[in-house]
Design a protein around this motif. Structure first.
Motif, mmCIF file in Angstrom:
data_model
loop_
_atom_site.group_PDB
_atom_site.id
_atom_site.type_symbol
_atom_site.label_atom_id
_atom_site.label_comp_id
_atom_site.label_asym_id
_atom_site.label_seq_id
_atom_site.Cartn_x
_atom_site.Cartn_y
_atom_site.Cartn_z
ATOM 1 N N THR A 155 13.108 14.047 10.203
ATOM 2 C CA THR A 155 13.165 14.029 11.677
ATOM 3 C C THR A 155 13.406 12.635 12.251
ATOM 4 O OG1 THR A 155 10.754 13.835 11.694
ATOM 5 C CG2 THR A 155 11.672 16.055 11.913
ATOM 6 N N SER A 156 13.638 11.640 11.403
ATOM 7 C CA SER A 156 13.904 10.285 11.907
ATOM 8 C C SER A 156 15.184 10.296 12.736
ATOM 9 C CB SER A 156 14.032 9.297 10.746
ATOM 10 O OG SER A 156 12.823 9.212 10.021
ATOM 11 N N ARG A 157 15.202 9.469 13.792
ATOM 12 C CA ARG A 157 16.374 9.480 14.677
ATOM 13 C C ARG A 157 16.446 8.183 15.470
ATOM 14 N NH1 ARG A 157 12.205 12.090 17.128
ATOM 15 N NH2 ARG A 157 11.916 11.794 19.368
ATOM 16 N N ARG A 158 17.632 7.928 16.031
ATOM 17 C CA ARG A 158 17.811 6.777 16.911
ATOM 18 C C ARG A 158 17.301 7.121 18.305
ATOM 19 N NH1 ARG A 158 23.674 4.595 16.951
ATOM 20 N NH2 ARG A 158 24.179 6.801 17.243
ATOM 21 N N VAL A 159 16.656 6.153 18.953
ATOM 22 C CA VAL A 159 16.126 6.352 20.311
ATOM 23 C C VAL A 159 16.410 5.090 21.134
ATOM 24 C CG1 VAL A 159 14.301 7.958 19.597
ATOM 25 C CG2 VAL A 159 13.829 5.508 19.638
ATOM 26 N N GLY A 160 16.118 5.171 22.430
ATOM 27 C CA GLY A 160 16.340 4.047 23.322
ATOM 28 C C GLY A 160 17.534 4.291 24.221
ATOM 29 N N ARG A 161 17.620 3.522 25.290
ATOM 30 C CA ARG A 161 18.697 3.689 26.265
ATOM 31 C C ARG A 161 20.062 3.573 25.605
ATOM 32 N NH1 ARG A 161 18.117 0.039 31.466
ATOM 33 N NH2 ARG A 161 16.221 1.300 31.551
ATOM 34 N N GLU A 162 20.180 2.637 24.656
ATOM 35 C CA GLU A 162 21.449 2.444 23.956
ATOM 36 C C GLU A 162 21.333 2.846 22.483
ATOM 37 O OE1 GLU A 162 22.723 -1.572 24.633
ATOM 38 O OE2 GLU A 162 22.496 -1.390 26.810
ATOM 39 N N LEU A 163 20.342 3.701 22.193
ATOM 40 C CA LEU A 163 20.089 4.176 20.823
ATOM 41 C C LEU A 163 19.968 3.012 19.849
ATOM 42 C CD1 LEU A 163 22.536 7.240 20.693
ATOM 43 C CD2 LEU A 163 20.100 7.208 21.288
ATOM 44 N N GLU A 164 19.283 1.951 20.317
ATOM 45 C CA GLU A 164 19.176 0.735 19.506
ATOM 46 C C GLU A 164 17.948 0.721 18.597
ATOM 47 O OE1 GLU A 164 17.467 -0.514 23.605
ATOM 48 O OE2 GLU A 164 18.596 1.143 22.701
ATOM 49 N N HIS A 165 17.043 1.671 18.768
ATOM 50 C CA HIS A 165 15.802 1.697 17.994
ATOM 51 C C HIS A 165 15.804 2.882 17.027
ATOM 52 C CE1 HIS A 165 14.794 -1.101 21.086
ATOM 53 N NE2 HIS A 165 14.597 -0.174 22.014
ATOM 54 N N LEU A 166 14.902 2.839 16.049
ATOM 55 C CA LEU A 166 14.735 3.935 15.103
ATOM 56 C C LEU A 166 13.325 4.493 15.213
ATOM 57 C CD1 LEU A 166 16.258 3.101 11.583
ATOM 58 C CD2 LEU A 166 16.773 5.058 13.051
ATOM 59 N N LYS A 167 13.224 5.778 15.468
ATOM 60 C CA LYS A 167 11.929 6.469 15.425
ATOM 61 C C LYS A 167 11.866 7.177 14.082
ATOM 62 C CE LYS A 167 8.925 9.490 18.151
ATOM 63 N NZ LYS A 167 7.861 8.484 18.233
ATOM 64 N N LEU A 168 10.869 6.814 13.296
ATOM 65 C CA LEU A 168 10.812 7.241 11.900
ATOM 66 C C LEU A 168 9.692 8.233 11.649
ATOM 67 C CD1 LEU A 168 11.181 3.670 10.370
ATOM 68 C CD2 LEU A 168 12.973 5.418 10.411
ATOM 69 N N GLU A 169 9.941 9.139 10.711
ATOM 70 C CA GLU A 169 8.886 9.991 10.154
ATOM 71 C C GLU A 169 9.098 9.952 8.641
ATOM 72 O OE1 GLU A 169 6.651 14.291 10.763
ATOM 73 O OE2 GLU A 169 8.569 13.901 11.748
ATOM 74 N N LEU A 170 8.098 9.437 7.903
ATOM 75 C CA LEU A 170 8.322 9.019 6.529
ATOM 76 C C LEU A 170 7.347 9.649 5.536
ATOM 77 C CD1 LEU A 170 8.604 5.214 7.372
ATOM 78 C CD2 LEU A 170 10.517 6.805 7.054
ATOM 79 N N THR A 171 7.828 9.809 4.314
ATOM 80 C CA THR A 171 6.983 10.159 3.180
ATOM 81 C C THR A 171 7.289 9.155 2.067
ATOM 82 O OG1 THR A 171 8.656 11.662 2.299
ATOM 83 C CG2 THR A 171 6.974 12.622 3.728
ATOM 84 N N ASP A 172 6.397 9.077 1.061
ATOM 85 C CA ASP A 172 6.680 8.202 -0.076
ATOM 86 C C ASP A 172 6.516 8.952 -1.388
ATOM 87 O OD1 ASP A 172 3.968 8.258 -0.688
ATOM 88 O OD2 ASP A 172 3.556 6.219 -0.028
ATOM 89 N N ARG A 173 6.803 8.285 -2.482
ATOM 90 C CA ARG A 173 6.827 8.935 -3.801
ATOM 91 C C ARG A 173 5.442 9.288 -4.306
ATOM 92 N NH1 ARG A 173 7.733 4.258 -8.263
ATOM 93 N NH2 ARG A 173 6.501 2.618 -7.258
ATOM 94 N N HIS A 174 4.394 8.775 -3.639
ATOM 95 C CA HIS A 174 3.023 9.090 -4.037
ATOM 96 C C HIS A 174 2.466 10.284 -3.273
ATOM 97 C CE1 HIS A 174 2.897 5.447 -6.400
ATOM 98 N NE2 HIS A 174 3.257 4.727 -5.354
ATOM 99 N N ILE A 208 0.845 -1.192 0.000
ATOM 100 C CA ILE A 208 0.000 0.000 0.000
ATOM 101 C C ILE A 208 0.883 1.246 0.000
ATOM 102 C CG2 ILE A 208 -1.895 -1.155 1.220
ATOM 103 C CD1 ILE A 208 -1.093 0.351 3.753
ATOM 104 N N SER A 209 0.264 2.385 -0.244
ATOM 105 C CA SER A 209 0.949 3.673 -0.173
ATOM 106 C C SER A 209 0.722 4.281 1.211
ATOM 107 C CB SER A 209 0.401 4.612 -1.254
ATOM 108 O OG SER A 209 0.772 5.956 -0.992
ATOM 109 N N LEU A 210 1.605 5.174 1.609
ATOM 110 C CA LEU A 210 1.409 5.850 2.896
ATOM 111 C C LEU A 210 0.123 6.678 2.906
ATOM 112 C CD1 LEU A 210 5.022 7.066 3.855
ATOM 113 C CD2 LEU A 210 3.832 4.974 4.562
ATOM 114 N N ARG A 211 -0.309 7.134 1.727
ATOM 115 C CA ARG A 211 -1.539 7.937 1.695
ATOM 116 C C ARG A 211 -2.787 7.086 1.948
ATOM 117 N NH1 ARG A 211 -1.417 9.489 -4.741
ATOM 118 N NH2 ARG A 211 -1.875 7.395 -5.556
ATOM 119 N N ASP A 212 -2.638 5.749 1.879
ATOM 120 C CA ASP A 212 -3.760 4.867 2.212
ATOM 121 C C ASP A 212 -3.994 4.780 3.716
ATOM 122 O OD1 ASP A 212 -4.328 4.054 -0.457
ATOM 123 O OD2 ASP A 212 -2.639 2.653 -0.394
ATOM 124 N N ILE A 213 -3.004 5.228 4.486
ATOM 125 C CA ILE A 213 -3.061 5.060 5.946
ATOM 126 C C ILE A 213 -3.782 6.243 6.569
ATOM 127 C CG2 ILE A 213 -1.681 4.868 8.047
ATOM 128 C CD1 ILE A 213 0.514 3.586 6.282
#
Length: 577
Positions: free
Chosen positions: A501-520, A463-468
């Motif tokens: 604005t995506s960035r690493r998060v968590g006590r040991e920066l082991e996770h990724l917090k994402l903010e995303l766009t797509d080509r549609h 699916i596209s992000l615009r479907d969400i």
């Protein structure tokens, strides 16, 4: 770890059925496709799927021996016999005991319950429990979630004047125990329409039959469905057919009017005021109930589930929450030790199975450890420890490998075993350990192909992000309860980029917090990728990538937003522009 993405292809027939279903019911085409993929192709089937009806439960008397079981129970109640409700020490067993005891205590004052000690008595019916029953003048035992292979134990009970009604859901052998009744929809002679009930579900069907035979309204059983829902979710049985009906109405009870005991657990889990889903039971409620049997004695879990006031429930819930914390620490310690053993195997890449043994490991957590190792190495795993005079173990499998059958093929060198395709338990004498390891590994080498050792993610659709949007999420929630064989839908979106604005998060920066766009032009959409921080540099360089995920709601400070729960990330194969 590299994952294979299995994106389900859409046939012309599926697309036609999707469009017809969407037009007839006014559904989002994405939801219509998900229904068609699950075999739901007509408006009537869809309406039944969205609104599971208790009237569609099967007649309990279709199960072999049900009439015998009801007659024996009626006789016991009529003669004021002493009755013992007996169950396994895990979630399925303790909820089953709580359900049957809770219902029958209204009809008898000569009833008690018994949970065997994991360490002193082991799994299933024990000789010790039968001796205890005799000492208490008990003449009828109702065993739940165990007993299907207890041929010698039931024979011993018969000699001592104790009758058994067995309610089980595990695979039986060709020979059944000589009990008054053996209720198990997996019996070879069973014509019961649904074979995948939990142990607690079998107990519920027994109580349903008892109620029918005594003209007791079905409504008196409905308050017990919360226990069945907890058992279904925790025992990882399919959430299809009759299980889906039971789980749907049990979750409604759990959310709207839980018993004191489950309310206490809900509170210590931090789920109060939230919409409780199957996943909450699997990851929060179930492990706490299980922790009682793993770390102490499962009887305390039954005591909690039968609490008659909130004060007692809160005290027992806090105890069980502490057991769960202890369990987590022990689980991590043993998992680390098991990983250290595996890392010493010089040809691990060539091995198609794993067997690890340490006589000091805590018996109560080896099943969890086996699950973690199976997930990490994508190989069937047996974790063994010592318990009294025997070596005992838990086994977990990967898709396509029947671990129960593999263990069953070693039955001549085992003292006991049981389980199903993906999970099993066993015990053996130390002198047979190496023979078991050799035979198990030979079976794995023979039956497992290389592709099975690469974890696969099954993706429903792209699916596209615009479907969400919130409407899609609302429609997805109508598909609850979700679980085995009615899985939470997994989506893929291709050629997405960091919104900045995506960035690493968590006590040991082991996770990724994402903010995303797509080509549609879809987005920005937020997501969380646990344990995937290794992708951070690629993402922040504004490279295009693909991701697969489930869609969930995230509530923080009373503000609810949509969030992608990312399962995997890979560089996009689509060329720029």
């Amino acid at each position: 770890m590299t994952h294979r993405w299995n994106i389900r292809p859409q046939t012309k027939e599926e697309i036609h059925l999707r469009d017809a279903l969407a037009a007839t019911l006014g559904l989002n085409p994405i939801i219509s496709l998900l229904l068609v993929q699950r075999g739901i192709t007509t408006a009537d089937q869809a309406l039944h799927y969205f609104n599971p009806d208790l009237r569609d439960l099967h007649d309990p008397f279709l199960m072999p021996d049900m009439l015998k079981a009801v007659k024996r129970l009626n006789k016991a109640l009529g003669n004021k016999e002493r009755i013992m409700i007996y169950g396994d020490y895990d979630v399925d067993g303790t909820t089953a005991v709580a359900l049957v005891y809770k219902f029958l205590r209204a009809y008898s004052s000569s009833i008690e319950y018994y949970i065997p000690d994991r360490y002193d008595e082991g799994y299933g019916i024990s000789f010790k429990s039968i001796d205890y029953a005799v000492s208490r003048g008990i003449t009828l035992v109702i065993s739940l979630d165990c007993g299907i292979k207890a041929i010698d134990k039931v024979a011993y009970a018969n000699e001592r004047g104790v009758d058994f009604i067995i309610c089980d859901h595990h695979m039986p052998d060709d020979e059944l125990p000589e009990a008054v009744a053996v209720l198990d929809a997996k019996r070879a002679d069973s014509q019961y329409p649904y074979a995948h009930l939990s142990g607690c579900g079998v107990g519920f069907k027994f109580m349903q039959a008892f109620a029918q035979s005594n003209d007791i309204p079905f409504s008196t059983l409905e308050g017990l469905l919360e226990l069945v829902a907890v058992s279904i979710a925790s025992d990882i049985v399919p959430i299809t057919g009759e299980n889906r009906i039971l789980a749907f109405h049990g979750l409604r009870q759990l959310n709207n009017n839980p018993s004191f005991g489950l309310k206490g657990i809900i509170n210590v889990c931090g789920l109060s005021g939230k919409d409780i889903l199957v996943s909450d039971i699997v990851f929060k409620i179930g492990p706490r109930i299980n922790a009682s049997g793993r770390m102490m004695n499962g009887k305390e879990a039954v005591d909690l589930l039968l609490s008659r006031d909130m004060e007692a429930a809160e005290e027992l819930s806090e105890n069980i929450d502490r057991y769960n914390e202890d369990r987590r620490e022990l689980d991590k310690k043993i998992t680390d030790e098991a990983n250290a053993i595996i890392e010493q195997i010089h040809d691990m890449e060539a091995q198609k199975g794993i067997v690890v043994y340490d006589p000091t490991w805590h018996k109560g957590v080896i099943g969890i450890v086996a699950s973690r190792l199976t997930e990490k190495y994508c190989r069937p795993t047996v974790v063994l420890t010592r318990s009294s005079e025997l070596i005992t173990g838990s086994a977990r499998s990967i898709p396509g490998f029947d671990i129960y059958r593999a263990i069953e093929s070693c039955r001549d060198i085992l003292e006991n075993f049981g389980g199903h395709m993906y999970a099993a338990g066993l015990s053996l004498r130390e002198e047979n350990l190496q023979a078991f390891i050799d035979r198990f590994m030979e079976q794995a080498a023979r039956d497992i192909g290389p592709e099975q050792m690469t974890p696969q993610i099954d993706i429903d659709t792209v699916i596209s992000l615009r479907d969400i949007n919130t409407k899609l999420m609302a429609d997805l929630k109508r598909m609850e309860p979700l679980g085995p064989e009615n899985e939470r839908p997994v989506f893929a979106t291709m050629h997405v980029r960091d919104h900045g604005t995506s960035r690493r998060v968590g006590r040991e920066l082991e996770h990724l917090k994402l903010e995303l766009t797509d080509r549609h032009g879809g987005g920005p959409v937020h997501g969380i990728a646990f344990g995937m921080s290794e992708h951070s540099y690629y993402v922040k360089q504004q490279n295009a990538f693909d991701l697969c995920y489930t869609l969930e709601e995230n509530t923080y400070n009373d503000n609810t937003t949509l969030q992608l729960m990312v399962k995997d990330i890979r560089p996009s194969s689509i060329a720029e522009g």
